[in-house]
Every structure is written in structure tokens, then in C-alpha cells.
Design a protein around this motif. Sequence first.
Motif, mmCIF file in Angstrom:
data_model
loop_
_atom_site.group_PDB
_atom_site.id
_atom_site.type_symbol
_atom_site.label_atom_id
_atom_site.label_comp_id
_atom_site.label_asym_id
_atom_site.label_seq_id
_atom_site.Cartn_x
_atom_site.Cartn_y
_atom_site.Cartn_z
ATOM 1 N N LEU A 233 0.838 -1.194 0.000
ATOM 2 C CA LEU A 233 0.000 0.000 0.000
ATOM 3 C C LEU A 233 0.877 1.249 0.000
ATOM 4 C CD1 LEU A 233 -2.578 -1.052 2.745
ATOM 5 C CD2 LEU A 233 -2.965 -0.992 0.282
ATOM 6 N N ARG A 234 0.426 2.270 -0.724
ATOM 7 C CA ARG A 234 1.137 3.554 -0.752
ATOM 8 C C ARG A 234 0.473 4.471 0.274
ATOM 9 N NH1 ARG A 234 6.164 4.587 -2.829
ATOM 10 N NH2 ARG A 234 6.342 6.722 -3.582
ATOM 11 N N LEU A 235 1.214 4.830 1.323
ATOM 12 C CA LEU A 235 0.665 5.614 2.419
ATOM 13 C C LEU A 235 1.573 6.801 2.718
ATOM 14 C CD1 LEU A 235 -0.279 2.646 4.799
ATOM 15 C CD2 LEU A 235 -1.811 3.867 3.224
ATOM 16 N N ALA A 236 1.115 7.669 3.615
ATOM 17 C CA ALA A 236 1.913 8.794 4.076
ATOM 18 C C ALA A 236 1.421 9.192 5.460
ATOM 19 C CB ALA A 236 1.808 9.978 3.113
ATOM 20 N N LEU A 237 2.297 9.814 6.232
ATOM 21 C CA LEU A 237 1.909 10.401 7.518
ATOM 22 C C LEU A 237 1.528 11.853 7.271
ATOM 23 C CD1 LEU A 237 4.826 8.929 9.653
ATOM 24 C CD2 LEU A 237 2.496 8.059 9.439
ATOM 25 N N ARG A 238 0.393 12.251 7.837
ATOM 26 C CA ARG A 238 -0.098 13.602 7.543
ATOM 27 C C ARG A 238 -0.916 14.143 8.699
ATOM 28 N NH1 ARG A 238 -2.555 14.426 1.756
ATOM 29 N NH2 ARG A 238 -0.359 13.956 1.374
ATOM 30 N N GLY A 239 -0.599 15.383 9.107
ATOM 31 C CA GLY A 239 -1.385 16.071 10.110
ATOM 32 C C GLY A 239 -1.309 15.422 11.476
ATOM 33 N N SER A 240 -2.196 15.855 12.351
ATOM 34 C CA SER A 240 -2.226 15.333 13.718
ATOM 35 C C SER A 240 -3.583 15.611 14.331
ATOM 36 C CB SER A 240 -1.120 15.993 14.562
ATOM 37 O OG SER A 240 -1.054 15.400 15.837
ATOM 38 N N GLY A 241 -3.834 14.962 15.442
ATOM 39 C CA GLY A 241 -5.076 15.159 16.183
ATOM 40 C C GLY A 241 -4.976 14.444 17.515
ATOM 41 N N HIS A 242 -6.116 14.309 18.168
ATOM 42 C CA HIS A 242 -6.102 13.655 19.476
ATOM 43 C C HIS A 242 -7.429 12.961 19.719
ATOM 44 C CE1 HIS A 242 -8.634 16.812 21.321
ATOM 45 N NE2 HIS A 242 -7.926 17.661 20.581
ATOM 46 N N PHE A 243 -7.401 11.980 20.586
ATOM 47 C CA PHE A 243 -8.598 11.308 21.061
ATOM 48 C C PHE A 243 -8.838 11.745 22.496
ATOM 49 C CE2 PHE A 243 -7.203 7.673 18.107
ATOM 50 C CZ PHE A 243 -7.949 8.168 17.048
ATOM 51 N N THR B 141 -0.013 6.349 16.967
ATOM 52 C CA THR B 141 -0.033 6.911 18.319
ATOM 53 C C THR B 141 1.345 7.443 18.679
ATOM 54 O OG1 THR B 141 -1.791 5.410 19.026
ATOM 55 C CG2 THR B 141 -0.455 6.430 20.757
ATOM 56 N N LEU B 142 1.388 8.707 19.104
ATOM 57 C CA LEU B 142 2.655 9.371 19.401
ATOM 58 C C LEU B 142 2.888 9.572 20.887
ATOM 59 C CD1 LEU B 142 2.469 12.145 16.657
ATOM 60 C CD2 LEU B 142 3.606 9.917 16.521
ATOM 61 N N ALA B 143 1.838 9.888 21.637
ATOM 62 C CA ALA B 143 2.025 10.198 23.062
ATOM 63 C C ALA B 143 0.692 10.105 23.784
ATOM 64 C CB ALA B 143 2.621 11.601 23.236
ATOM 65 N N ARG B 144 0.791 9.989 25.097
ATOM 66 C CA ARG B 144 -0.385 9.970 25.966
ATOM 67 C C ARG B 144 -0.200 10.987 27.074
ATOM 68 N NH1 ARG B 144 0.240 4.874 24.064
ATOM 69 N NH2 ARG B 144 -1.646 3.704 23.488
ATOM 70 N N ALA B 145 -1.307 11.583 27.503
ATOM 71 C CA ALA B 145 -1.255 12.594 28.545
ATOM 72 C C ALA B 145 -1.299 11.947 29.929
ATOM 73 C CB ALA B 145 -2.426 13.568 28.403
ATOM 74 N N ARG B 146 -0.697 12.609 30.884
ATOM 75 C CA ARG B 146 -0.870 12.223 32.276
ATOM 76 C C ARG B 146 -2.209 12.757 32.759
ATOM 77 N NH1 ARG B 146 4.105 10.430 34.007
ATOM 78 N NH2 ARG B 146 5.862 11.084 32.677
ATOM 79 N N ARG B 147 -2.719 12.154 33.806
ATOM 80 C CA ARG B 147 -4.063 12.522 34.276
ATOM 81 C C ARG B 147 -4.162 13.978 34.699
ATOM 82 N NH1 ARG B 147 -7.407 8.257 34.888
ATOM 83 N NH2 ARG B 147 -6.481 6.168 34.871
ATOM 84 N N ASP B 148 -3.075 14.561 35.174
ATOM 85 C CA ASP B 148 -3.118 15.943 35.671
ATOM 86 C C ASP B 148 -2.668 16.944 34.607
ATOM 87 O OD1 ASP B 148 -0.494 15.175 35.601
ATOM 88 O OD2 ASP B 148 0.042 16.012 37.555
ATOM 89 N N ASP B 149 -2.652 16.525 33.333
ATOM 90 C CA ASP B 149 -2.178 17.403 32.262
ATOM 91 C C ASP B 149 -3.181 17.372 31.103
ATOM 92 O OD1 ASP B 149 -0.768 18.967 30.520
ATOM 93 O OD2 ASP B 149 0.787 17.482 30.104
ATOM 94 N N PRO B 150 -4.269 18.161 31.193
ATOM 95 C CA PRO B 150 -5.319 18.092 30.167
ATOM 96 C C PRO B 150 -5.080 18.958 28.939
ATOM 97 C CG PRO B 150 -5.994 19.596 31.900
ATOM 98 C CD PRO B 150 -4.635 19.056 32.309
ATOM 99 N N VAL B 151 -3.974 19.705 28.880
ATOM 100 C CA VAL B 151 -3.807 20.675 27.788
ATOM 101 C C VAL B 151 -2.675 20.333 26.826
ATOM 102 C CG1 VAL B 151 -4.792 22.546 29.156
ATOM 103 C CG2 VAL B 151 -2.316 22.176 29.180
ATOM 104 N N SER B 152 -1.716 19.527 27.243
ATOM 105 C CA SER B 152 -0.536 19.308 26.403
ATOM 106 C C SER B 152 -0.868 18.625 25.087
ATOM 107 C CB SER B 152 0.511 18.487 27.165
ATOM 108 O OG SER B 152 1.104 19.244 28.190
ATOM 109 N N VAL B 153 -1.730 17.609 25.123
ATOM 110 C CA VAL B 153 -2.028 16.865 23.902
ATOM 111 C C VAL B 153 -2.692 17.760 22.847
ATOM 112 C CG1 VAL B 153 -3.546 15.079 22.947
ATOM 113 C CG2 VAL B 153 -1.985 14.521 24.812
ATOM 114 N N PRO B 154 -3.759 18.505 23.168
ATOM 115 C CA PRO B 154 -4.336 19.389 22.139
ATOM 116 C C PRO B 154 -3.347 20.418 21.608
ATOM 117 C CG PRO B 154 -5.882 19.090 23.942
ATOM 118 C CD PRO B 154 -4.582 18.498 24.399
ATOM 119 N N ARG B 155 -2.498 20.950 22.466
ATOM 120 C CA ARG B 155 -1.516 21.939 22.004
ATOM 121 C C ARG B 155 -0.492 21.294 21.086
ATOM 122 N NH1 ARG B 155 -0.510 25.157 27.749
ATOM 123 N NH2 ARG B 155 -2.471 26.340 27.723
ATOM 124 N N ALA B 156 -0.027 20.116 21.445
ATOM 125 C CA ALA B 156 0.934 19.416 20.593
ATOM 126 C C ALA B 156 0.307 19.068 19.248
ATOM 127 C CB ALA B 156 1.445 18.161 21.293
#
Length: 205
Positions: A80-90, A134-149
Amino acid sequence: MDDHPGPSTLRVFVALAPPDDAKEELARALAPACADHPRLRWNRIEDWHITLAFLGELPAAAVPPLRSVLAGRAASHPALRLALRGSGHFDERLLWSGIAGDLDGLHALATDVRALVRSCGIEFAERPLRPHLTLARARRDDPVSVPRAAAGLEGFVGRPWPAERLHLVGSNIGRGPGRIRYRDIESWRFGTALRAADGGAPAGR
């Protein structure tokens, strides 16, 4: 990963993996986010993968039949021909990079893989395929880092690459302290039967 000696059960999934140059390209783009958000639990670059089917905890005896059917499917499937593109969060907890390219082919492959797994008598929770890395996971006391990243990586566009191998992967989750570690149980090159039938021409031509 060897069958013997080894654990009686394994946490198993079937996946694709970007080549090293594609991962390194993304890692360079990620460097500012890694520096700005050191408290995120960043996945090792060696563990980056695109999950097609998460099978959960399986007895080691279930692995040999999987090897046989997955090897056959990989041999008859073009790369398959694929590429990595953009970012987001769950849910502001998990940071991911998106997947572009032959998404129809990716979904079809995942459907085939899941059917083959069930043909081996293995049942698992059916989850909709949302192709991502999947690149990273947030700690429970850090609700802002993932959306900013995620916002900082939103414009990333990686070079296209062929997904050349199908991977059967096991992890050590629940088997001691420390981070989850992933290891190939086995992997198979796509299109080997197609190349043989075409006199050795690369798959997909």
C-alpha cells in the motif's frame, strides 16, 4: 519473538509500520512538541505502528495458526502507498499522526485481516478502523498538552512510502514495571506471490 521459552499469553495485534525514513521525518517535525511538552508519555519511535486489528490477550498456542494465514494474505496483497499527515487527538488524552494515501486499500486489508483472524477461531472486540500512529499519551493531571501538541503538528505532510510488510506484534503490557514494549512475533513482505507470478516484477506494477 520466539515461541519457546516465553510467556503463556501474549498481548497481540496486527499492524503496518512506516519505514525508518518516514518515521525520522515525523520525529524531526515532532521535536518542538517534545521539547515544549516533556510531561507527555512519548512513544518510542521503534514502537510506531498502524494497528489493523487489536486481538488482545491470546494464549501462545494461538499464534502459529495466525502466522500461516497472515503470511498467505501478505504474499497475495500488493504494498500500500501511504503517508503520515497532520495530527489530532482522542479525548485530549492521546496524540496521533494521521494517515493519508490508499485508505480504501488500508480499510480493505484490515477487513481481510480481521476475517482471517476469526477463521482461526480467535474472537476479539471489533473496533472501527481509524488509521493513525499513536505518538504520546497525557498524564491525568495534564489536560492541555495533547491538544496543544496536536495543533503544532496539524500542518505536517510527510513523503509517501510503501507499506512493505505485514506485522504480527506482541507487547509486554501487564508483565512488569516500565513502559510498554512492542516486538515483532513475525512479519511478512507484501506481494511475494504477485512478484513470482509476474516474473519477479515489483508488486503493484
